[in-house]
Design a protein around this motif. Sequence first.
Motif, PDB file in Angstrom:
ATOM      1  N   GLY A   1       0.824  -1.223  -0.009  1.00 16.02           N
ATOM      2  CA  GLY A   1       0.034   0.116   0.023  1.00 16.02           C
ATOM      3  C   GLY A   1       0.959   1.197  -0.056  1.00 16.02           C
ATOM      4  N   GLY A   2       0.211   2.375   0.067  1.00 14.00           N
ATOM      5  CA  GLY A   2       1.059   3.802   0.308  1.00 14.00           C
ATOM      6  C   GLY A   2       1.017   4.306  -1.061  1.00 14.00           C
ATOM      7  N   PRO A   3       1.777   5.367  -1.195  1.00 11.77           N
ATOM      8  CA  PRO A   3       1.714   6.283  -2.440  1.00 11.77           C
ATOM      9  C   PRO A   3       2.789   5.470  -3.401  1.00 11.77           C
ATOM     10  N   TRP A   4       2.257   5.668  -4.616  1.00 11.58           N
ATOM     11  CA  TRP A   4       3.026   5.351  -5.619  1.00 11.58           C
ATOM     12  C   TRP A   4       2.848   5.829  -7.007  1.00 11.58           C
ATOM     13  N   THR A   5       3.686   5.784  -8.065  1.00  6.52           N
ATOM     14  CA  THR A   5       3.980   6.647  -9.366  1.00  6.52           C
ATOM     15  C   THR A   5       4.296   5.690 -10.285  1.00  6.52           C
ATOM     16  N   LEU A   6       3.679   5.516 -11.303  1.00  2.00           N
ATOM     17  CA  LEU A   6       3.728   4.626 -12.688  1.00  2.00           C
ATOM     18  C   LEU A   6       3.800   5.584 -13.939  1.00  2.00           C
TER      19      LEU A   6
ATOM     20  N   THR B   1       0.274   6.804 -23.136  1.00  3.73           N
ATOM     21  CA  THR B   1       0.354   8.341 -23.530  1.00  3.73           C
ATOM     22  C   THR B   1       1.830   8.768 -22.730  1.00  3.73           C
ATOM     23  N   ASN B   2       2.606   8.039 -22.060  1.00  2.00           N
ATOM     24  CA  ASN B   2       3.814   8.577 -21.481  1.00  2.00           C
ATOM     25  C   ASN B   2       3.523   9.771 -20.424  1.00  2.00           C
TER      26      ASN B   2
END
Length: 100
Positions: free
Chosen positions: A79-84, A89-90
Motif C-alpha cells: 500500500g502507500g503512495p506510488w507513481t507509474l 500516453t507516457n
Amino acid sequence: MLLHTTARAMRHTTTRLARRAFAATPKQNAAMRGPIGWGALAATGAAGAGLAYYYEVEKTRRQEQAAKKQTTYGKPSLGGPWTLVDAQTNKPVTDASFHG
C-alpha cells in the motif's frame, strides 16, 4: 523263446509309454518361457518401491530445509503512495489519479 519274446514286449511297452508321456507333456525349455521371470519381476518391483520411498523422504527433507532457510527482515511495504508511467500516453499516473 517265450522269455525272450516277453522281455522284448515289455521293453517295447515301456519305450512306447515313455514316448507317449513325452509327447503329451513337453518339457519347458528356454525358448518356451517368457523373457522375464518371477524373480526378476520381484526384484524390479522391490527396486521401484525403494526408489519411490527414497524420493518421498528426500522431497520432504528438502522442503523442510527450504522452509528453514527463508528469512524475512522488517515489515513488507504494502500500500502507500506510488507513481507509474502510462505506456500509451507516457504521462505519470499516481495513486491519487484513481481516488474518486
